[in-house]
Design an enzyme around this catalytic site. Structure first.
Site, PDB file in Angstrom:
ATOM      1  N   HIS A 101      67.292  52.272  48.304  1.00 50.27           N
ATOM      2  CA  HIS A 101      68.013  51.975  49.549  1.00 50.27           C
ATOM      3  C   HIS A 101      68.524  50.547  49.502  1.00 50.27           C
ATOM      4  CE1 HIS A 101      63.771  50.994  50.115  1.00 50.27           C
ATOM      5  NE2 HIS A 101      64.176  49.995  50.881  1.00 50.27           N
ATOM      6  N   HIS A 103      69.696  47.429  51.959  1.00 51.76           N
ATOM      7  CA  HIS A 103      69.682  46.910  53.333  1.00 51.76           C
ATOM      8  C   HIS A 103      71.027  46.242  53.608  1.00 51.76           C
ATOM      9  CE1 HIS A 103      65.158  46.879  53.858  1.00 51.76           C
ATOM     10  NE2 HIS A 103      65.237  46.921  52.537  1.00 51.76           N
TER      11      HIS A 103
HETATM   12  P1  5GP Z   1      61.797  47.934  51.377  1.00 49.73           P
HETATM   13  O1  5GP Z   1      60.843  46.785  51.497  1.00 49.73           O
HETATM   14  O2  5GP Z   1      61.217  49.116  50.623  1.00 49.73           O
HETATM   15  O3  5GP Z   1      63.145  47.506  50.851  1.00 49.73           O
HETATM   16  O4  5GP Z   1      62.071  48.348  52.880  1.00 49.73           O
HETATM   17  C1  5GP Z   1      61.809  49.576  53.436  1.00 49.73           C
HETATM   18  C2  5GP Z   1      62.498  49.586  54.791  1.00 49.73           C
HETATM   19  O5  5GP Z   1      62.452  50.893  55.305  1.00 49.73           O
HETATM   20  C3  5GP Z   1      61.835  48.676  55.836  1.00 49.73           C
HETATM   21  O6  5GP Z   1      62.792  47.758  56.342  1.00 49.73           O
HETATM   22  C4  5GP Z   1      61.329  49.633  56.907  1.00 49.73           C
HETATM   23  O7  5GP Z   1      61.463  49.102  58.207  1.00 49.73           O
HETATM   24  C5  5GP Z   1      62.204  50.863  56.685  1.00 49.73           C
HETATM   25  N1  5GP Z   1      61.548  52.119  57.002  1.00 49.73           N
HETATM   26  C6  5GP Z   1      60.348  52.556  56.552  1.00 49.73           C
HETATM   27  N2  5GP Z   1      60.074  53.786  57.022  1.00 49.73           N
HETATM   28  C7  5GP Z   1      61.140  54.138  57.787  1.00 49.73           C
HETATM   29  C8  5GP Z   1      61.438  55.310  58.564  1.00 49.73           C
HETATM   30  O8  5GP Z   1      60.680  56.280  58.624  1.00 49.73           O
HETATM   31  N3  5GP Z   1      62.629  55.315  59.215  1.00 49.73           N
HETATM   32  C9  5GP Z   1      63.501  54.265  59.176  1.00 49.73           C
HETATM   33  N4  5GP Z   1      64.649  54.373  59.864  1.00 49.73           N
HETATM   34  N5  5GP Z   1      63.244  53.152  58.462  1.00 49.73           N
HETATM   35  C10 5GP Z   1      62.078  53.084  57.780  1.00 49.73           C
END
Ligand code: 5GP
Ligand code: ZN
Length: 115
Positions: A101, A103
């Site tokens: 993903h 951001h």
């Molecule tokens: P990472 O640190 O892996 O780049 O970030 C994961 C992101 O996914 C975080 O910003 C967190 O808030 C978001 N996230 C985790 N679980 C969910 C979910 O079930 N739904 C949504 N919309 N965002 C999620």
């Protein structure tokens, strides 16, 4: 290509609710559940890849196009002045969800967000 344990696969398949703000052939855009700033969006490939290191380069153009479209929309609709585009790869870089993903974080001057 779905990983049964993966929360973002479940979001792509509609098994977990999310606020979808974008869709094209290979990606969706959803609002982050824990936004850094209003409008914080995640671009997620419909197929399961662990992170960008695992994603085919052929999806790169579409990812870039989605990233630009959503950034421009956020600048227009959220009155942001700019965006950060961030991809965390592997735990040492802060990756918590192991489905690729990107951001997109809307930014304003003096919003006091730090990384
Ligand atoms: P990472 O640190 O892996 O780049 O970030 C994961 C992101 O996914 C975080 O910003 C967190 O808030 C978001 N996230 C985790 N679980 C969910 C979910 O079930 N739904 C949504 N919309 N965002 C999620
Ligand atoms: Zn997945």
């Amino acid at each position: 290509m779905t990983n049964q344990e993966c929360i973002f696969c479940k979001i792509v398949n509609g098994e977990i609710e999310s606020k979808e703000v974008y869709e094209d052939d290979n990606f969706i855009g959803i609002l982050d559940a824990n936004p850094k700033t209003p409008g914080h969006t995640l671009i997620i490939p419909k197929k399961h890849f662990r992170n960008i290191l695992d994603m085919p380069t052929t999806l790169g153009n579409e990812l870039l196009e989605a990233t630009k479209k959503i950034s421009l929309k956020l600048i227009k609709e959220k009155k942001a002045e700019g965006t950060n585009i961030l991809i965390n790869n592997e735990p040492s870089a802060g990756q918590l969800v192991f489905h690729m993903h990107a951001h997109i974080i809307p930014r304003k001057k003096n919003d006091k967000i730090t990384f």
